[in-house]
Design a protein around this motif. Structure first.
Motif, PDB file in Angstrom:
ATOM      1  N   PHE A  80       0.831  -1.199   0.000  1.00 43.89           N
ATOM      2  CA  PHE A  80       0.000   0.000   0.000  1.00 43.89           C
ATOM      3  C   PHE A  80       0.871   1.257   0.000  1.00 43.89           C
ATOM      4  O   PHE A  80       0.587   2.220  -0.725  1.00 43.89           O
ATOM      5  CB  PHE A  80      -0.912  -0.008   1.221  1.00 43.89           C
ATOM      6  N   LEU A  81       1.941   1.259   0.796  1.00 44.25           N
ATOM      7  CA  LEU A  81       2.822   2.429   0.855  1.00 44.25           C
ATOM      8  C   LEU A  81       3.447   2.709  -0.506  1.00 44.25           C
ATOM      9  O   LEU A  81       3.511   3.858  -0.956  1.00 44.25           O
ATOM     10  CB  LEU A  81       3.912   2.210   1.901  1.00 44.25           C
ATOM     11  N   GLY A  82       3.937   1.638  -1.162  1.00 44.54           N
ATOM     12  CA  GLY A  82       4.552   1.825  -2.467  1.00 44.54           C
ATOM     13  C   GLY A  82       3.554   2.307  -3.503  1.00 44.54           C
ATOM     14  O   GLY A  82       3.850   3.223  -4.290  1.00 44.54           O
ATOM     15  N   LYS A  83       2.359   1.704  -3.520  1.00 40.66           N
ATOM     16  CA  LYS A  83       1.352   2.115  -4.503  1.00 40.66           C
ATOM     17  C   LYS A  83       0.858   3.531  -4.235  1.00 40.66           C
ATOM     18  O   LYS A  83       0.639   4.303  -5.179  1.00 40.66           O
ATOM     19  CB  LYS A  83       0.189   1.123  -4.489  1.00 40.66           C
ATOM     20  N   LEU A  84       0.692   3.870  -2.956  1.00 47.56           N
ATOM     21  CA  LEU A  84       0.265   5.231  -2.637  1.00 47.56           C
ATOM     22  C   LEU A  84       1.313   6.239  -3.093  1.00 47.56           C
ATOM     23  O   LEU A  84       0.968   7.302  -3.624  1.00 47.56           O
ATOM     24  CB  LEU A  84       0.018   5.371  -1.135  1.00 47.56           C
ATOM     25  N   GLY A  85       2.594   5.913  -2.901  1.00 50.87           N
ATOM     26  CA  GLY A  85       3.650   6.796  -3.383  1.00 50.87           C
ATOM     27  C   GLY A  85       3.595   6.981  -4.886  1.00 50.87           C
ATOM     28  O   GLY A  85       3.770   8.093  -5.407  1.00 50.87           O
ATOM     29  N   LEU A  86       3.326   5.899  -5.625  1.00 48.95           N
ATOM     30  CA  LEU A  86       3.214   5.991  -7.078  1.00 48.95           C
ATOM     31  C   LEU A  86       2.013   6.829  -7.486  1.00 48.95           C
ATOM     32  O   LEU A  86       2.093   7.644  -8.414  1.00 48.95           O
ATOM     33  CB  LEU A  86       3.110   4.587  -7.678  1.00 48.95           C
ATOM     34  N   LEU A  87       0.883   6.632  -6.803  1.00 50.04           N
ATOM     35  CA  LEU A  87      -0.310   7.410  -7.125  1.00 50.04           C
ATOM     36  C   LEU A  87      -0.089   8.891  -6.852  1.00 50.04           C
ATOM     37  O   LEU A  87      -0.483   9.750  -7.647  1.00 50.04           O
ATOM     38  CB  LEU A  87      -1.510   6.890  -6.326  1.00 50.04           C
ATOM     39  N   GLN A  88       0.542   9.198  -5.725  1.00 46.56           N
ATOM     40  CA  GLN A  88       0.824  10.598  -5.407  1.00 46.56           C
ATOM     41  C   GLN A  88       1.771  11.211  -6.434  1.00 46.56           C
ATOM     42  O   GLN A  88       1.599  12.371  -6.840  1.00 46.56           O
ATOM     43  CB  GLN A  88       1.425  10.700  -4.012  1.00 46.56           C
ATOM     44  N   ALA A  89       2.770  10.436  -6.872  1.00 41.74           N
ATOM     45  CA  ALA A  89       3.698  10.940  -7.888  1.00 41.74           C
ATOM     46  C   ALA A  89       2.976  11.175  -9.207  1.00 41.74           C
ATOM     47  O   ALA A  89       3.254  12.158  -9.912  1.00 41.74           O
ATOM     48  CB  ALA A  89       4.841   9.949  -8.073  1.00 41.74           C
ATOM     49  N   GLY A  90       2.032  10.282  -9.549  1.00 41.28           N
ATOM     50  CA  GLY A  90       1.275  10.467 -10.771  1.00 41.28           C
ATOM     51  C   GLY A  90       0.395  11.705 -10.723  1.00 41.28           C
ATOM     52  O   GLY A  90       0.307  12.467 -11.694  1.00 41.28           O
ATOM     53  N   VAL A  91      -0.270  11.915  -9.592  1.00 40.05           N
ATOM     54  CA  VAL A  91      -1.097  13.113  -9.435  1.00 40.05           C
ATOM     55  C   VAL A  91      -0.226  14.365  -9.444  1.00 40.05           C
ATOM     56  O   VAL A  91      -0.591  15.397 -10.030  1.00 40.05           O
ATOM     57  CB  VAL A  91      -1.911  13.023  -8.126  1.00 40.05           C
TER      58      VAL A  91
END
Length: 531
Positions: free
Chosen positions: A392-403
């Motif tokens: 979850f931490l890794g995916k959330l980081g990717l989502l935040q970077a995408g946004v």
């Protein structure tokens, strides 16, 4: 710092020396495991030491005392040291698992005299690829680990394993040819193979030629990393191998390709000309892989397709070409190596207890072996990205970077990532329900699980949880690694003597070093200041 640079070659030298020693001891099968376990324990200790030391700056060793760019150098920076530490822990756990399996089975299907030296050579190849400071030595590292993997994937000599090994060999040879063509072209254009010197010389050549060189390297690494559409070989090759071999392949071999993409894209081609292409490729890899997983009724094939799918998350982070994207991608690679390997080891135990990996034949394992049900459920939920686990931490980081990137394509990838995560959860819950919860068509065989096999699998499950509880410090470390990749200064200055850097690059690097990047740590999940 320089006094401890002797640690850098140890992750390569120790396994190679031990491989020769175990081969010489082929008539002493009780001594071989002692040598192998001791060697990989030393490699793990050396890798952790490098992880700590590299946080103060890259450590460089010039092989044969020939300084770069003339000689071959090994470089341990934050990125390579982190990859080494995670891979060393994984290879040690898989070795312990395989030794317990061999003792309990008491079979001759995988000759121990062959297994130990081959496994150690594979470990040395992985370490060499992570530490190499020039492209040709990365190629050598790939060929070392691939030659060893050819042997491991066909252990036992069954028809299915030979067929899978043939597919694997053909694809690997194709990738190697592409890599060689890329190397020859790069040397013809720049006159060097040294990564630090290439970082200086590549911007000076024709942009069209530079783009062709970038495409050649990406194609070679995409095959090795199983990036769509060059990933169809993986689900047919990995599931037929013995459980420990499948586990180490799934955890490590594709990640060496991902590492090579990160290293070359950030150091050699920082202009991001192919970022949009990589983002579309990442989206296709995510969706095609997870749709393939949903359609499977065999756990090994299901996990093989999820492996392909989650390579797309890593390529997504790389393609963002930002500190936040690279930070999340590096963190996600470390998470995925651990969790994917743990799942394949647990599936080996499922096959042992249930007599099959087919979901249509399994059932009732939760009642028969509750410990096994927990061992599968925890990393499965971690892979699916259930809060607050490391996935979850890794995916959330990717989502935040995408946004944070704020482009239409990055938002498409954000949506694709969420859809892929939900489908991953669906596929893994379906597998857990059929294998562990539903009533079995046949009662599971009364086969015990040796502690020697359960222990290493459980250890990797725990490591995945440790990545969660240590999410703040680890994410901060990967952020510093990403910042060093962006500036490129620490790597180039550590490798090249003053006279080889060039004034233009020195000035540019100094300007970049003065820039302060925002901390991309997901504040809602990691907490605090990320330290």
């Amino acid at each position: 710092m320089t006094d401890l640079s002797w640690l850098v070659p140890l992750p390569v030298v120790i396994p190679l020396f031990s491989a020769g020693l175990t081969l010489a001891l082929y008539r002493r099968p009780r001594v071989q495991p002692i040598v192998s376990v001791s060697a990989l324990t030393l490699v793990l200790l050396a890798s952790v030491a490098l992880l700590v030391l590299a946080d103060d700056g890259p450590l460089v060793v010039d092989v044969g005392d020939w300084a770069a760019p003339v000689g071959i150098n090994l470089v341990a920076d934050r990125l390579s040291a982190l990859m080494l530490s995670i891979s060393s822990a994984v290879t040690l756990c898989v070795l312990l698992y395989s030794l317990a399996q061999g003792r309990d089975d008491d079979e001759e299907s995988a000759p121990i005299s062959i297994y130990h030296p081959t496994y150690l050579v594979l470990t040395a190849g992985v370490a060499n690829a992570f530490l190499s400071g020039d492209l040709f030595n990365i190629y050598v590292g790939f060929e070392i680990l691939l030659a060893a993997s050819f042997v491991l994937i066909t252990l036992g000599g069954t028809r299915d394993r030979i067929r899978a090994g043939t597919i694997y060999v053909v694809v690997a040879l194709l990738s190697s040819v592409l890599f060689l063509v890329a190397l020859a072209s790069i040397y013809a254009a720049t006159g060097t193979m040294n990564l630090a010197q290439l970082a200086i010389r590549l911007p000076e050549i024709d942009p069209g030629v530079r783009l062709v060189l970038q495409v050649l390297l990406l194609l070679a690494f995409a095959v090795k990393a199983a990036v769509f559409p060059l990933s169809s070989w993986l689900p047919d090759s990995y599931p037929t191998a013995p459980a420990p071999v499948t586990a180490v392949f799934a955890g490590l071999l594709t990640k060496v390709g991902v590492y090579a993409i990160i290293r070359t894209q950030t150091l050699l081609f920082p202009d991001g000309r192919l970022d949009d292409v990589l983002m579309w490729v990442a989206l296709a890899t995510m969706l095609v892989g997870i749709l393939g997983a949903v359609a499977q009724d065999d756990i090994k094939r299901l996990l093989s397709f999820t492996l392909v799918s989650h390579i797309g998350f890593m390529v997504f982070g790389i393609a963002l070409s930002s500190d936040a994207g690279w930070t999340a991608a590096i963190y996600y690679v470390a998470h995925h190596i651990t969790v994917q390997t743990a799942l394949f080891l647990v599936v080996g135990l499922v096959e042992r207890v249930g007599g099959s990996t087919s979901l249509t034949r399994l059932g009732g394992l939760a009642k028969a072996t509750p410990v096994l049900a927990v061992l599968f459920f925890v990393p499965a939920m971690n892979l699916a990205g259930i809060p607050p686990m490391s996935g979850f931490l890794g995916k959330l980081g990717l989502l935040q970077a995408g946004v944070q990137a704020g482009t239409g394509l990055s938002y498409v990838l954000v949506v694709g990532s969420v859809v892929t995560s939900l489908l991953t959860l669906y596929a893994l819950v379906k597998a857990w329900n059929k294998a562990f919860w539903q009533s079995p068509s046949d009662q599971p065989r009364p086969v015990g699980m040796p502690f020697g096999m359960v222990g290493p699998a459980a250890a990797l499950v725990v490591v995945g949880l440790v990545l969660t509880f240590a999410g703040g410090p680890l994410y901060s470390y990967t952020h510093r690694a990403a910042d060093a990749l962006r500036t490129r200064t620490p790597y180039i200055y550590a490798v090249l003597p003053d006279g080889q850097r060039g004034e233009g690059e020195s000035a540019e690097a100094a300007d970049e070093a003065d820039a302060v990047a925002p901390d991309p740590t997901p504040s809602a999940t990691v907490g605090g200041d990320g330290s």
